[in-house]
Structure formats: C-alpha cells, structure tokens
Design a protein around this motif. Sequence first.
Motif, short mmCIF file in Angstrom:
data_model
loop_
_atom_site.label_atom_id
_atom_site.label_comp_id
_atom_site.label_asym_id
_atom_site.label_seq_id
_atom_site.Cartn_x
_atom_site.Cartn_y
_atom_site.Cartn_z
N ALA A 38 0.82 -1.20 0.00
CA ALA A 38 0.00 0.00 0.00
C ALA A 38 0.85 1.26 0.00
O ALA A 38 0.54 2.24 -0.69
N MET A 39 1.95 1.24 0.74
CA MET A 39 2.84 2.40 0.78
C MET A 39 3.46 2.65 -0.60
O MET A 39 3.64 3.79 -1.02
N TRP A 40 3.80 1.59 -1.31
CA TRP A 40 4.36 1.73 -2.66
C TRP A 40 3.36 2.41 -3.59
O TRP A 40 3.71 3.30 -4.37
N LEU A 41 2.09 2.01 -3.52
CA LEU A 41 1.07 2.61 -4.37
C LEU A 41 0.82 4.07 -3.99
O LEU A 41 0.69 4.94 -4.87
N VAL A 42 0.76 4.34 -2.71
CA VAL A 42 0.54 5.72 -2.25
C VAL A 42 1.69 6.62 -2.70
O VAL A 42 1.47 7.78 -3.07
N LEU A 43 2.89 6.10 -2.68
CA LEU A 43 4.05 6.87 -3.10
C LEU A 43 3.93 7.30 -4.56
O LEU A 43 4.48 8.34 -4.95
N HIS A 44 3.18 6.54 -5.37
CA HIS A 44 3.03 6.84 -6.79
C HIS A 44 1.66 7.41 -7.14
O HIS A 44 1.26 7.37 -8.31
N VAL B 48 1.71 3.80 -11.89
CA VAL B 48 3.11 3.76 -11.46
C VAL B 48 4.04 3.89 -12.67
O VAL B 48 5.02 4.66 -12.64
N ALA B 49 3.74 3.16 -13.74
CA ALA B 49 4.59 3.23 -14.93
C ALA B 49 4.56 4.64 -15.52
O ALA B 49 5.60 5.14 -16.00
N ALA B 50 3.41 5.31 -15.49
CA ALA B 50 3.31 6.66 -16.03
C ALA B 50 4.16 7.64 -15.23
O ALA B 50 4.82 8.52 -15.80
N VAL B 51 4.15 7.51 -13.91
CA VAL B 51 4.96 8.41 -13.08
C VAL B 51 6.44 8.28 -13.44
O VAL B 51 7.14 9.29 -13.65
N HIS B 52 6.93 7.06 -13.55
CA HIS B 52 8.35 6.86 -13.85
C HIS B 52 8.68 7.23 -15.29
O HIS B 52 9.76 7.78 -15.55
N GLY C 50 9.37 0.13 -16.88
CA GLY C 50 9.17 -1.31 -16.77
C GLY C 50 9.53 -1.90 -15.43
O GLY C 50 8.79 -2.74 -14.88
N GLY C 51 10.66 -1.47 -14.87
CA GLY C 51 11.06 -2.00 -13.57
C GLY C 51 10.04 -1.73 -12.48
O GLY C 51 9.58 -2.66 -11.79
N PRO C 52 9.61 -0.47 -12.29
CA PRO C 52 8.57 -0.20 -11.27
C PRO C 52 7.25 -0.89 -11.57
O PRO C 52 6.50 -1.21 -10.64
N ALA C 53 6.93 -1.12 -12.85
CA ALA C 53 5.70 -1.84 -13.17
C ALA C 53 5.75 -3.26 -12.61
O ALA C 53 4.75 -3.77 -12.08
N VAL C 54 6.91 -3.91 -12.73
CA VAL C 54 7.06 -5.25 -12.16
C VAL C 54 6.92 -5.21 -10.64
O VAL C 54 6.25 -6.07 -10.04
N ILE C 55 7.53 -4.21 -10.02
CA ILE C 55 7.41 -4.08 -8.56
C ILE C 55 5.96 -3.85 -8.17
O ILE C 55 5.49 -4.35 -7.13
N THR C 56 5.22 -3.11 -8.99
CA THR C 56 3.81 -2.84 -8.68
C THR C 56 2.98 -4.12 -8.71
O THR C 56 2.07 -4.30 -7.90
N VAL C 57 3.27 -4.99 -9.67
CA VAL C 57 2.56 -6.28 -9.70
C VAL C 57 2.78 -7.04 -8.40
O VAL C 57 1.84 -7.60 -7.82
N VAL C 58 4.01 -7.04 -7.93
CA VAL C 58 4.30 -7.71 -6.65
C VAL C 58 3.56 -7.02 -5.51
O VAL C 58 3.02 -7.68 -4.61
N ALA C 59 3.54 -5.69 -5.52
CA ALA C 59 2.86 -4.95 -4.45
C ALA C 59 1.37 -5.27 -4.42
O ALA C 59 0.77 -5.46 -3.34
N GLY D 20 -7.41 -1.88 -8.58
CA GLY D 20 -7.24 -2.87 -9.63
C GLY D 20 -5.78 -2.97 -10.02
O GLY D 20 -5.03 -1.99 -9.95
N ALA D 21 -5.37 -4.14 -10.47
CA ALA D 21 -3.97 -4.35 -10.81
C ALA D 21 -3.57 -3.53 -12.03
O ALA D 21 -2.52 -2.87 -12.03
N VAL D 22 -4.38 -3.54 -13.08
CA VAL D 22 -4.01 -2.84 -14.31
C VAL D 22 -3.94 -1.34 -14.10
O VAL D 22 -2.93 -0.70 -14.49
N PRO D 23 -4.96 -0.68 -13.51
CA PRO D 23 -4.83 0.77 -13.28
C PRO D 23 -3.64 1.13 -12.39
O PRO D 23 -2.97 2.13 -12.64
N SER D 24 -3.38 0.33 -11.38
CA SER D 24 -2.26 0.63 -10.49
C SER D 24 -0.93 0.54 -11.24
O SER D 24 -0.06 1.42 -11.09
N VAL D 25 -0.77 -0.49 -12.06
CA VAL D 25 0.47 -0.64 -12.83
C VAL D 25 0.63 0.53 -13.80
O VAL D 25 1.73 1.08 -13.96
N LEU D 26 -0.45 0.92 -14.46
CA LEU D 26 -0.37 2.02 -15.42
C LEU D 26 -0.01 3.34 -14.74
O LEU D 26 0.78 4.13 -15.28
#
Length: 474
Positions: A74-80, A166-170, A132-141, A158-164
């Motif tokens: 949750a902290m990883w997602l909030v950070l992004h 995080v990937a957009a931020v990076h 790509g790297g943070p997107a993989v970490i987001t899947v784990v999160a 949702g997994a897909v919106p969360s990954v998108l």
Amino acid sequence: MNTLLRRRVPRRDDVPHGAQSHDDGRAGSGRDRSLVLVAFVPGGAAAACALAVSLLVLLTAGGGLGGLPGAVGAMWLVLHQAPVYIGDLQLGALPLLPTALLAAAVAAYAHRSIAADDPPLRHLSVIGAAAGGPAVITVVAVLLIDDASATMPVTTIGAVPSVLIVAAVHAVAAAVGIGFGATRRYTVEWGLPESVRPVLRAAAVALGALLAAGAVLVVLGLLTGWTRVQDGFAAEPSAVGAIGLLLLSVLYLPNMAIGGAAVLVGTVAHVGAADFSLFAVTPGPAPALPVLGVLPTAPISPLWAAALVVPAAIAVWCAAVSGVRGRTLADQARYVVSVAAVSAAGALLLGYLAGGTVGIFDPFGVDAPMFALAVLGWNAAAGAVVLLLRGRVPVPAWPTGRMPGRWRTRRTVDGADAVPADEDPAGGGTDDDGDPEDAAEGSATATAGEEAVDGPSGSGRPPSPTGDDGEGLS
C-alpha cells in the motif's frame, strides 16, 4: 538512497575515442547494464523506503508485523499517487511531496544514463526501462496487498490501473530527465520552432511563481489559524502520534500550496461540503490533520478579493522578466498564447494530482479545469499587456549581472528580437549536457566574434551594436 542515485551510470560517451570495433560488444553490455540500473535502482530505493516507513509505523503502533507485506504494498502505491481503499473508503488525495522527490530522483538518474547525441532508440529504451522496472514491482505490491487482505482492510483500484499509474509516473519523470539533456537536439531534428525552449522556461517560471505565492498564503493561514493547528495536535495524546501528524502535514504541504494558488487566481478549493475562495467561505467539517487549520471557519471579509492583485502582478512580472519573443506581432502573440497554454496545462495536471477523495470528504482539492482556465487567463492577459507596452514604457529588466545566466539575452543588430544567451551557439555557460568544456569553447568563440566586430582595443572603431542586456519591456 542518495548514494544509490549518485552511482555512475555507464554512458555512450564513456567509450574512449578511437576504440576498435571489437570493443562494441563490451560497450553494448555496458548500455544494457545501465538500462537494468535505470529500471530497478530508483524503484528499488523507493521500495526500500516504503519498507522502512511501513516497519516504523507498525512498530510504533504496536500492531505486530503480520500486516507488513500489505502495508509495504500500500505504501508503494501511495508513493506513486495510486489510490487505495481502506475498508469502503477511498484514499485518493495523496501527499505530493514524496512523489515529487521520487520523480526528481528518477529524472536525475535517467539524465545521467544518456548522452544528448545518443540514438532516439536509446532514449526510448531508457524511458521504457524506467517504467518497466517499477511496473514489475507494482505487480508484486498488488499481490502482497491481496494476500494480506485477511489481516489488513486495504484493497487497490485494480492491478491494471495501479500498474499504469506507477509506470506513467516513472516514464514521465524519465522523459523529463532526458529532455533536460536533449531538448535542443530534438527541437532541431523535429523542425520545431526555436521558441519551444523559451516558452517552456517562461511557463515554468510563471507557474512556479504562482505556486510560491500559494505557499505564502498557506503560511499566512497557518499563522492566523494557529489555534486550530494546535487543536489538531492536541487530538492525538501520544507523542508518537503527534510526530506522525506533523510528518503527514509536511507531506501534504505541496497539495496545500496548489490549493492556495488556486484560491489566489479566483477559483474555489473544496474539502467535502466546505468551499473556500477569496470571495466567500462555506465552513464545514474537515479531516483531523493539523495543516488543515489553515482553513477559515467563519465568513471572511470582502477585502480578501483585493488579493487578486497578487496573481496579476506575478503574471505581469514573469512576462516582463521572461520577455516577449518574435520578430512580428503575430509571432509575439503566438509566443504569449503558447506560454499561457503551457502554464494552464501544468496547472491542470497539478490540480488533478493534488485532489481526489479522502474517505467521506469528496471532493478534496481544487477544481482543476477552472484552475487551468484562470491560469490561462491571467498569463494571457499579462503577456498581452507586456506586448502592448513593449517599447512604450521604460520599465527595465533585472540587471544583467544579477540575472540568472539562462535568462540573459543578446539582442540582434536590428534590435528586432532578443535571443537568450544559452540559445546562442557562441554564448557561454553550459550546454544541455552540462559539459563545461563545450561551454568554454562557446565562450572562446563568442570572445573571438566580439573581437572581430569591435576590433582591437584602441583601434578607434565604434563599439559593436550588440551586447548583453535584459529583455524587459523594451
């Protein structure tokens, strides 16, 4: 984290000049290694910070470490800036300060991993790796949060919106970092107008000055509402809880500064059913956060409407300092509209990032479209005023010696246009890559050009009609 981000990343120009073709494989492996570093070093450092903060929160709260995996996710997602749900309540208005620091670190790391003359595919690969790297970490999160749902009432959007998200931020942060080093190159290759870089610079100055004024308004509100701020801290009996509230208030300061800027330009800030503007206040309940003591709880004086002079003065000042560029009236008008449009786009993005939903408080933040329209109007009107008064009102710009180097201008012989010193190939300073050797060569070229025009000292020739001075209104 800072030590990791300062590590030397292999660059294309690290290969010695004159190296033989058999070194290409080694250079290629170095570039591949740099992509891996771009993909996982900033994201790994951010994940480590999320782990440390989650561990500290759980230990101080005395709840055990059973929910640590879910808390880290949750902290990883909030950070992004990816919203999460706590029970049935959405937490969407997230603090911007940690996200801004993370984006700055990603941009700096991406900038160090490229050279301006790298192939475009290399630049795209760096952006892709950064996302790509943070997107993989987001899947784990997301998986960690789902596994911990039995012990922690935290869910994702949702997994897909969360990954998108995080990937957009990076990806955006990496693109900005690359842009700092290769803007001039792509401006030439893509055939863009030469005013692109001055427009971006002037828009950043205008929006940054407005946000600074919003921060000043927040500080004044905290001073006048200090009693409410103290009441917010008094609601937490423990010292650890009070420290947590203090840190959370600091993390939300950029959000508050954006809200203050939106109020200054004449729009409305919302906290649930409560509305705040320079013209009227509708008090209401607010989250128990000490920094929200800045919000007035009673109707305000109509004299507050006079604060509209602040964004007007800021817009005119920024337009006067940055100057209005172009040889014809049509070019100058396009320049003014472009600066206003880019500033409005930045305001729209910041307005959306700073707001959202906080539990039962919906909306929480500013009306982003109205904020953008207000910024567009103020900057367009200020640019038009400066354009009309140019050459008629003798208002000087900053003294050249005290002006930031990138804002200094060099006039052409006919005085029809002013070109920044950093856009002049013969000008001094640093190049887009920050290479002082290239800057020294440019300075020597400029000196030789001045001697060719002015002649040797004591030759009796008249001085050159060119020189460095500020753009100003003249």
